[in-house]
Design an enzyme around this catalytic site. Structure first.
Site, PDB file in Angstrom:
ATOM      1  NE  ARG A  62      27.632  33.758  38.669  1.00 43.69           N
ATOM      2  CZ  ARG A  62      28.762  33.556  38.962  1.00 43.69           C
ATOM      3  NH1 ARG A  62      29.107  34.144  40.216  1.00 43.69           N
ATOM      4  NH2 ARG A  62      29.754  33.156  38.074  1.00 43.69           N
ATOM      5  CB  THR A  63      22.633  30.179  35.063  1.00 42.85           C
ATOM      6  OG1 THR A  63      23.031  31.428  34.978  1.00 42.85           O
ATOM      7  CG2 THR A  63      21.381  30.162  34.431  1.00 42.85           C
ATOM      8  CE  LYS A  90      28.794   7.176  24.466  1.00 45.23           C
ATOM      9  NZ  LYS A  90      27.558   6.294  25.080  1.00 45.23           N
ATOM     10  NE  ARG A 112      24.723  29.616  30.704  1.00 45.56           N
ATOM     11  CZ  ARG A 112      25.227  30.267  31.692  1.00 45.56           C
ATOM     12  NH1 ARG A 112      26.459  29.893  32.210  1.00 45.56           N
ATOM     13  NH2 ARG A 112      24.544  31.233  32.413  1.00 45.56           N
ATOM     14  CG  HIS A 140      22.027  34.827  30.625  1.00 49.10           C
ATOM     15  ND1 HIS A 140      21.288  34.099  31.163  1.00 49.10           N
ATOM     16  CD2 HIS A 140      23.124  34.822  31.233  1.00 49.10           C
ATOM     17  CE1 HIS A 140      21.797  33.384  32.404  1.00 49.10           C
ATOM     18  NE2 HIS A 140      22.848  33.907  32.406  1.00 49.10           N
TER      19      HIS A 140
HETATM   20  N1   CP Z   1      25.653  35.372  35.333  1.00 48.35           N
HETATM   21  C1   CP Z   1      25.812  34.091  35.076  1.00 48.35           C
HETATM   22  O1   CP Z   1      25.178  33.532  34.032  1.00 48.35           O
HETATM   23  O2   CP Z   1      26.708  33.108  36.010  1.00 48.35           O
HETATM   24  P1   CP Z   1      26.903  31.653  35.517  1.00 48.35           P
HETATM   25  O3   CP Z   1      27.756  31.609  34.284  1.00 48.35           O
HETATM   26  O4   CP Z   1      27.727  31.263  36.609  1.00 48.35           O
HETATM   27  O5   CP Z   1      25.558  30.901  35.476  1.00 48.35           O
END
Ligand code: CP
Length: 314
Positions: A62-63, A90, A112, A140
């Site tokens: 999603r993100t 590496k 992320r 998040h």
């Molecule tokens: N909710 C969320 O962060 O989904 P993803 O891990 O698929 O990005």
């Protein structure tokens, strides 16, 4: 209080760092972006010439995809770095990686990472904007914003509304970003889960702690079910999946105790039959796919505000 028109920072690292006015600015801008995203040709030239990179050390559906969609709606260029085929394998460290990506002409890097604070470290070492797309247990922020956006869309102002956040609070960056944002907006947040999954000092974040979902569900306006994060658990924090579901799972029987207009949420991905059954996840109270749709608008709003846009709509 004067309304702010732009974000007074180069990065978005967490909702902890945002003022109430800045959160409102992002949410208002996201409303405009949702209108743009719904047009037959969802494209505006606002970020033409800007270059954005996604750098995800952890998996995402999603993100990452919604940041890509958001960038394309705003006419920005976007490049996804695949960690598994990058020089990270590496041994290249995070600071070297982001410095090298920056000097290619990058305006923003979306990160992320499994380590809390990784986006903060990157942000301190480059001039480009850094957006936290999830860092370890910490935050998040774009998930928190899209959750709040969806709640407001369904029920208007959140002041005084009761929001349950249920499940693995300890490992959840989604929970923390929701808590920071929702408490700033005046919502009454209750975190619910087994004692092993609730951090000891969480009450300092102005939330109520409960270990009893059946008690809390009756007057809740929103129920945000968290995913059990098996990948972050060093040892079993509950005896069995069945036991967890019996006490903290959202199923049809438990939903009978809730208000008729309760809103059921989940950030995804869902462990169906563990924290929530399919009947509830796909049932009439759920807004789970609305959350995903709204993720595009919220992320477009952030890219717009961080990369130079001003919201003059109100
Ligand atoms: N909710 C969320 O962060 O989904 P993803 O891990 O698929 O990005």
């Amino acid at each position: 209080m004067n309304k702010v028109k732009s974000l007074n920072q180069k990065d978005l690292l967490g909702l902890k760092d945002l003022s109430l006015e800045e959160i409102k600015l992002i949410l208002n801008t996201a409303r405009s972006m949702k209108e743009v995203a719904a047009r037959p040709i969802p494209k505006v030239p606002t970020l033409l010439g800007k270059h954005i990179i996604t750098l995800f050390y952890e998996a995402s559906t999603r993100t990452r995809t919604s940041f890509n969609m958001a960038a394309k709606i705003l006419s920005a260029n976007i490049t996804n770095v695949a960690i598994s085929s990058s020089s990270v394998v590496k041994g290249e460290n995070l600071i070297d990686t982001v410095k090298n990506l920056e000097v290619m002409g990058t305006d923003a890097i979306i990160i992320r990472h499994s380590m809390a604070g990784a986006p903060h470290l990157a942000a301190a070492n480059i001039k480009a904007s850094v957006i936290n797309a999830g860092d370890g247990f910490n935050e998040h922020p774009t998930q928190g914003l899209l959750d709040i956006f969806t709640m407001q869309e369904k029920k208007g102002k959140l002041k005084g509304k009761k929001v349950l956040i249920v499940g693995d609070i300890y490992h959840s960056r989604v929970a923390r970003s929701n808590i920071w944002g929702l408490t700033k907006l005046g919502a009454k947040v209750v975190v619910v889960g087994p004692p092993t999954m609730i951090p000891k000092d969480i009450e300092q974040l102005k939330v109520k702690v409960s270990y009893n979902l059946d008690q809390e569900i009756e007057d809740a306006d929103f129920i945000n079910m968290l995913r059990i994060q098996k990948e972050r658990q060093e040892k079993g924090l509950f005896p069995s999946i069945e036991e967890y579901h019996r006490l903290y799972g959202l199923n049809i029987e438990r939903m009978k105790k809730a208000k008729k207009d309760v809103v059921v949420m989940h950030p995804g991905p869902i462990n169906r039959g563990v924290e929530i059954t399919s009947e509830v996840a796909d049932g009439p109270y759920n807004v789970i796919l609305d959350q995903v749709t709204n993720g595009v608008a919220v992320r477009a709003a952030l890219l717009f505000l961080l990369l130079g846009g001003k919201n003059n709509s109100d």
